[in-house]
Design an enzyme around this catalytic site. Structure first.
Site, short mmCIF file in Angstrom:
data_model
loop_
_atom_site.label_atom_id
_atom_site.label_comp_id
_atom_site.label_asym_id
_atom_site.label_seq_id
_atom_site.Cartn_x
_atom_site.Cartn_y
_atom_site.Cartn_z
N ARG A 144 0.83 -1.22 0.00
CA ARG A 144 0.00 0.00 0.00
C ARG A 144 0.87 1.27 0.00
NH1 ARG A 144 -3.24 -3.56 -0.61
NH2 ARG A 144 -5.40 -3.58 0.14
N SER A 167 -10.55 -0.40 2.98
CA SER A 167 -9.81 -0.53 4.24
C SER A 167 -9.37 0.86 4.70
CB SER A 167 -8.55 -1.37 4.05
OG SER A 167 -8.86 -2.63 3.55
N GLU A 207 -4.54 3.93 5.87
CA GLU A 207 -4.02 3.85 4.52
C GLU A 207 -4.71 4.92 3.66
OE1 GLU A 207 -4.82 1.29 1.44
OE2 GLU A 207 -6.45 0.19 2.35
N1 EPU Z 1 -10.78 -10.34 10.25
C1 EPU Z 1 -11.42 -10.13 11.45
N2 EPU Z 1 -12.55 -9.38 11.46
C2 EPU Z 1 -13.08 -8.85 10.32
C3 EPU Z 1 -12.42 -9.08 9.09
C4 EPU Z 1 -11.25 -9.82 9.08
O1 EPU Z 1 -11.00 -10.60 12.49
O2 EPU Z 1 -14.10 -8.15 10.41
C5 EPU Z 1 -9.51 -11.12 10.27
C6 EPU Z 1 -9.69 -12.56 9.92
O3 EPU Z 1 -8.83 -13.31 10.71
C7 EPU Z 1 -9.22 -12.62 8.47
C8 EPU Z 1 -8.14 -11.54 8.45
O4 EPU Z 1 -8.61 -10.54 9.35
O5 EPU Z 1 -8.68 -13.86 8.17
C9 EPU Z 1 -7.91 -10.96 7.08
O6 EPU Z 1 -9.13 -10.45 6.56
P1 EPU Z 1 -9.36 -10.23 4.98
O7 EPU Z 1 -8.94 -11.43 4.22
O8 EPU Z 1 -10.75 -9.71 4.80
O9 EPU Z 1 -8.29 -9.15 4.58
P2 EPU Z 1 -7.76 -7.82 5.26
O10 EPU Z 1 -6.35 -8.04 5.65
O11 EPU Z 1 -8.70 -7.35 6.31
C10 EPU Z 1 -6.80 -6.93 2.99
C11 EPU Z 1 -6.84 -5.65 2.20
C12 EPU Z 1 -8.15 -5.51 1.46
C13 EPU Z 1 -8.29 -6.69 0.50
C14 EPU Z 1 -8.24 -7.99 1.34
C15 EPU Z 1 -8.26 -9.23 0.48
C16 EPU Z 1 -5.41 -4.12 3.47
C17 EPU Z 1 -5.34 -2.89 4.30
N3 EPU Z 1 -6.63 -4.51 3.11
O12 EPU Z 1 -7.81 -6.83 3.99
O13 EPU Z 1 -8.09 -4.32 0.68
O14 EPU Z 1 -9.51 -6.63 -0.22
O15 EPU Z 1 -7.01 -8.02 2.10
O16 EPU Z 1 -7.05 -9.37 -0.19
O17 EPU Z 1 -4.37 -4.71 3.14
C18 EPU Z 1 -8.64 -2.01 0.55
O18 EPU Z 1 -7.44 -1.79 0.51
O19 EPU Z 1 -9.50 -1.08 0.50
C19 EPU Z 1 -9.11 -3.39 0.70
C20 EPU Z 1 -10.39 -3.68 0.85
#
Ligand code: EPU
Length: 337
Positions: A162, A237, A333
């Site tokens: 990012r 995010s 971000e």
């Molecule tokens: N989780 C929670 N609570 C929640 C959501 C997630 O505990 O409400 C935990 C779970 O353990 C899950 C982990 O967080 O396994 C990861 O969640 P997720 O796969 O949804 O991904 P993220 O790390 O929260 C990142 C990106 C997203 C992207 C997703 C999928 C960043 C800041 N965000 O989110 O990007 O869509 O991975 O690849 O890196 C964006 O940048 O706007 C965005 C949506």
């Protein structure tokens, strides 16, 4: 070049924050962009792309330049790949759809990300194991200071998680006018082992997916977790996932053995900020019109008439709770203005 005064930016930012631009102009050619940058109506120029990674907390006392440059051009092609030049004002997802319809592979995992092509490199957009940098060749820019044109190679962009040079060393210096991408025509490199993609494909009994099927799966996953900015103001995010060192991690892991993590190297661990936020009880919570999304704790939302300051206050509350409880600093971000 038409210049409007006291224009509401509500429909120019996906958080749907009603801030006012002192002056506003939508530019649809490089020439009019150069003219606008030289305009004397206001010394400060504020560059606005798709407004999808932006939290406005005050009125913008400047000439706001809305980058509305359009066009997709095929500039090179061989048996296995194409090079496309895409103007900065093209909507990102429209571009993804264009690629899927033409069977150009590489960005299907980046389906449905809000925003425009020109702002995508600034934060090196990424999802489901793919980042913009994987298909990026270079980008054309215009200097805000002297309107000279400069190409930034992939190396010069200094992409990170990012992050890019446009977020640090060269912040506020250049406007990206177009981006060159290299995409595959055959032997697409499909990334389906990340997150819930494989699971989603299995549910639909798809074993050897086309890029179109991967895109459709990503769209279904995103729609189930992430709010549509046209229905509920948000900026995807809000925070980055924090990266901590091995000493911090050891301590964190001992205290919270159930917390998910992703090992980046022997010395670095990425922790999902969404987990930290949910653990602190913020998921689905609402403070006036500012809130945390019910299906994804990393997404802050505007339930209607929240001001940017109210969203920021909530973000700061979350930040300090997490710092207090876990000793981890999470940082936005999203660009806070
Ligand atoms: N989780 C929670 N609570 C929640 C959501 C997630 O505990 O409400 C935990 C779970 O353990 C899950 C982990 O967080 O396994 C990861 O969640 P997720 O796969 O949804 O991904 P993220 O790390 O929260 C990142 C990106 C997203 C992207 C997703 C999928 C960043 C800041 N965000 O989110 O990007 O869509 O991975 O690849 O890196 C964006 O940048 O706007 C965005 C949506």
């Amino acid at each position: 070049m038409a210049i409007e005064e006291h224009k509401s930016l509500k429909y120019y930012n996906t958080f749907k924050i009603d801030c006012i631009a002192r002056y506003f102009s939508s530019v649809d050619s490089i020439e009019s962009l150069k003219t606008a940058l030289q305009s004397k109506v206001h010394a400060t120029k504020f560059i606005l792309g798709g407004g999808s990674n932006l939290l406005l907390t005050k009125n913008i006392e400047a000439l706001v330049l809305h980058i509305n440059l359009k066009g997709i051009q095929l500039i090179d092609e061989d048996k296995s790949s194409v090079v496309l030049n895409v103007m900065a004002g093209e909507n990102w997802h429209d571009f993804v759809e264009f690629c899927i319809n033409n069977n150009y592979g590489g960005i299907e995992n980046l389906s449905l990300i809000p925003g425009n092509v020109g702002t995508a490199p600034i934060q090196n957009i990424g999802a489901y194991g793919v980042e913009l940098k994987d298909v990026f060749i270079d980008c054309n820019t215009l200097s805000i200071n002297d309107q000279s044109e400069k190409k930034f190679t992939k190396k010069e962009c200094d992409f990170g998680y990012r992050n890019s040079i446009f977020k640090h060393k060269k912040k506020g210096d250049y406007i990206i006018t177009s981006v060159n991408f290299k995409l595959t025509k055959i032997n697409h490199k499909k990334m389906i082992d990340y997150g819930s993609i494989r699971e989603e494909l299995k549910k639909h009994q798809i074993h050897s997916p086309s890029i179109k099927e991967i895109s459709e799966a990503v769209i279904r996953i995103r729609k189930s977790k992430l709010p549509d900015p046209n229905e509920l103001g948000n900026s995807g995010s809000f925070f980055k996932n924090p990266v901590i060192n091995n000493i911090e991690f050891k301590n964190f892991n001992e205290n919270f053995p159930k917390a998910p993590y992703y090992k980046l190297s022997d010395t670095e661990y990425k922790i999902p900020a969404a987990w930290l936020i949910e653990k602190m009880g913020f998921k689905g919570k609402r403070f006036g019109d500012a809130g945390v999304h019910k299906n994804q704790a990393l997404v802050l939302v505007n339930h209607g008439n929240a001001t940017g300051e109210e969203i920021l206050t909530l973000a700061e509350k979350i930040q300090s709770k997490i710092k207090e409880e876990f000793g981890i600093l999470i940082v936005p971000e999203v660009n806070v203005v």
